[in-house]
Motif scaffolding. Sequence first.
Motif, PDB file in Angstrom:
ATOM      1  N   HIS A 119       1.560  -1.232   0.050  1.00 43.74           N
ATOM      2  CA  HIS A 119       0.132   0.021  -0.172  1.00 43.74           C
ATOM      3  C   HIS A 119       0.619   1.748  -0.247  1.00 43.74           C
ATOM      4  CE1 HIS A 119       0.489   1.126   3.985  1.00 43.74           C
ATOM      5  NE2 HIS A 119      -0.025   1.624   4.019  1.00 43.74           N
ATOM      6  N   LEU A 120       1.967   1.268   0.043  1.00 42.14           N
ATOM      7  CA  LEU A 120       3.328   2.163  -0.033  1.00 42.14           C
ATOM      8  C   LEU A 120       3.417   2.285  -1.248  1.00 42.14           C
ATOM      9  CD1 LEU A 120       5.151   1.959   3.035  1.00 42.14           C
ATOM     10  CD2 LEU A 120       3.124   3.298   3.018  1.00 42.14           C
ATOM     11  N   PRO A 121       4.044   3.763  -2.542  1.00 41.22           N
ATOM     12  CA  PRO A 121       4.848   3.242  -3.349  1.00 41.22           C
ATOM     13  C   PRO A 121       4.901   1.799  -3.330  1.00 41.22           C
ATOM     14  CG  PRO A 121       3.647   5.416  -2.394  1.00 41.22           C
ATOM     15  CD  PRO A 121       4.143   4.817  -1.610  1.00 41.22           C
ATOM     16  N   PRO A 122       5.298   1.743  -4.472  1.00 41.03           N
ATOM     17  CA  PRO A 122       6.665   0.542  -4.354  1.00 41.03           C
ATOM     18  C   PRO A 122       7.563   0.326  -4.066  1.00 41.03           C
ATOM     19  CG  PRO A 122       5.656   1.514  -6.769  1.00 41.03           C
ATOM     20  CD  PRO A 122       4.451   1.902  -6.032  1.00 41.03           C
ATOM     21  N   GLU A 123       9.093   2.016  -5.180  1.00 45.45           N
ATOM     22  CA  GLU A 123       9.946   1.997  -5.157  1.00 45.45           C
ATOM     23  C   GLU A 123      10.537   1.695  -2.980  1.00 45.45           C
ATOM     24  OE1 GLU A 123       7.910   4.137  -6.072  1.00 45.45           O
ATOM     25  OE2 GLU A 123       8.218   6.165  -5.084  1.00 45.45           O
ATOM     26  N   CYS A 124       9.275   2.094  -2.320  1.00 42.55           N
ATOM     27  CA  CYS A 124       9.272   1.708  -0.749  1.00 42.55           C
ATOM     28  C   CYS A 124      10.401   0.652   0.123  1.00 42.55           C
ATOM     29  CB  CYS A 124       7.861   2.916   0.585  1.00 42.55           C
ATOM     30  SG  CYS A 124       7.833   4.171   0.167  1.00 42.55           S
ATOM     31  N   TYR A 125      10.063  -0.690  -0.437  1.00 45.88           N
ATOM     32  CA  TYR A 125       9.824  -1.892  -0.844  1.00 45.88           C
ATOM     33  C   TYR A 125      11.234  -2.591  -0.697  1.00 45.88           C
ATOM     34  CZ  TYR A 125       4.608  -1.765   0.575  1.00 45.88           C
ATOM     35  OH  TYR A 125       4.087  -1.355   1.358  1.00 45.88           O
ATOM     36  N   ASP A 126      11.787  -3.272   0.025  1.00 46.68           N
ATOM     37  CA  ASP A 126      13.056  -3.880  -0.772  1.00 46.68           C
ATOM     38  C   ASP A 126      13.129  -4.726  -1.121  1.00 46.68           C
ATOM     39  OD1 ASP A 126      15.364  -5.522  -0.099  1.00 46.68           O
ATOM     40  OD2 ASP A 126      15.477  -5.206   1.632  1.00 46.68           O
ATOM     41  N   LYS A 127      13.557  -4.775  -2.239  1.00 46.87           N
ATOM     42  CA  LYS A 127      14.229  -5.074  -4.053  1.00 46.87           C
ATOM     43  C   LYS A 127      14.120  -7.008  -3.594  1.00 46.87           C
ATOM     44  CE  LYS A 127      12.639  -1.625  -7.117  1.00 46.87           C
ATOM     45  NZ  LYS A 127      12.371  -0.823  -5.732  1.00 46.87           N
ATOM     46  N   ASP A 131      11.941  -4.980   6.399  1.00 48.59           N
ATOM     47  CA  ASP A 131      11.379  -3.506   6.695  1.00 48.59           C
ATOM     48  C   ASP A 131      11.896  -2.435   5.362  1.00 48.59           C
ATOM     49  OD1 ASP A 131      10.299  -3.504   9.394  1.00 48.59           O
ATOM     50  OD2 ASP A 131      12.586  -4.414   9.842  1.00 48.59           O
ATOM     51  N   PRO A 132      10.761  -1.294   5.354  1.00 47.50           N
ATOM     52  CA  PRO A 132      10.663  -0.941   4.362  1.00 47.50           C
ATOM     53  C   PRO A 132      11.997  -0.169   4.101  1.00 47.50           C
ATOM     54  CG  PRO A 132       9.141  -0.135   5.583  1.00 47.50           C
ATOM     55  CD  PRO A 132       9.533  -0.983   5.989  1.00 47.50           C
ATOM     56  N   THR A 133      13.007   0.432   3.114  1.00 39.39           N
ATOM     57  CA  THR A 133      14.900   0.497   2.966  1.00 39.39           C
ATOM     58  C   THR A 133      14.615   1.987   3.884  1.00 39.39           C
ATOM     59  OG1 THR A 133      14.424   1.795   0.786  1.00 39.39           O
ATOM     60  CG2 THR A 133      14.661  -0.117   1.021  1.00 39.39           C
ATOM     61  N   ALA A 134      13.606   2.670   3.769  1.00 41.10           N
ATOM     62  CA  ALA A 134      13.747   4.010   4.582  1.00 41.10           C
ATOM     63  C   ALA A 134      14.374   3.781   5.889  1.00 41.10           C
ATOM     64  CB  ALA A 134      13.272   4.644   4.234  1.00 41.10           C
ATOM     65  N   ALA A 135      13.575   2.238   6.813  1.00 45.08           N
ATOM     66  CA  ALA A 135      13.194   2.278   8.380  1.00 45.08           C
ATOM     67  C   ALA A 135      15.346   1.267   8.177  1.00 45.08           C
ATOM     68  CB  ALA A 135      12.621   1.344   8.101  1.00 45.08           C
TER      69      ALA A 135
END
Length: 266
Positions: free
Chosen positions: A203-211, A219-223
């Motif tokens: 549900h977040l923009p796709p680039e937030c997730y770890d590929k 965890d999302p990459t920023a986290a």
Amino acid sequence: MDTRLPGPRGRSERGQGACCLRGPDGLHQTLPFDKLVQRATEEKHKEFFISEDEKYYLRSLGEDPRKDVADIRKQFPLLEEDIKFPKFFKEEQFFSSVFRISSPGLQLWTHYDVMDNFLIQVTGKKRVVLFSPRDAQYLYLAGTKSEVLDIDNPDLTKYPLFAKARRYECSLEAGDVLFIPALWFHNVISEEFGVGVNVFWKHLPPECYDKTDTYGNKDPTAASRAAQILDRALKTLSELPEEYRDFYARRMVLHIQDRAYSKNFE
Ligand SMILES: O=C(O)CCC(=O)C(=O)O
Ligand SMILES: [Fe+2]
């Protein structure tokens, strides 16, 4: 045991129609799919690997488990026609769909995943206990999972704060679908032999997730980047004598609270 996976590990290997199991000793065993299902239905086994009351769990994986995500429609194409995911998200938000089969009595430790999730019960009864992400401070987390294994009879001497965690409990039966929002903790007990599917979506923009995430629990990459930077900050603080380290650490906590906590949750 692969710590990224909630619960015992099971892998579907489509080509051989076999399932790969990893025991507590780290040894791999394989079983044909029909045998795995058979054993998962039994409380006591005539044939077993370690003990006659051992439990079985299938958590399907992608074709190449390191790179591909699970999609029950691809790994179990015979079932494709039977599966219709509720249309609560756009096709491009789809992340994975996981086939889950479990023995009666099997319990998965309390953990969170980073995607929104529909847990769909096909057969059997399951008890699900949920905890809010805001109660993370009471759950004694190690990575994505809680160290408190026995949530019904917790060791409060070891885990005193657990008493403050508020539990939300529900029971799933055949045909029930539970929405588990991203970051909500869940602990699952199969009260009967159970067959289910869950679908994770972004549900977040796709680039937030770890590929590199194939399980939906990195965890999302920023986290993760922020956590690494914090580790470096802590290392730097440790250059100071205790009294000073304590003073500046407390100021940093206040700064984080002031700058990063949501005002909406107070
Ligand atoms: O019901 C299960 O077996 C596990 C559910 C779970 O952890 C999930 O859907 O994320
Ligand atoms: Fe989960």
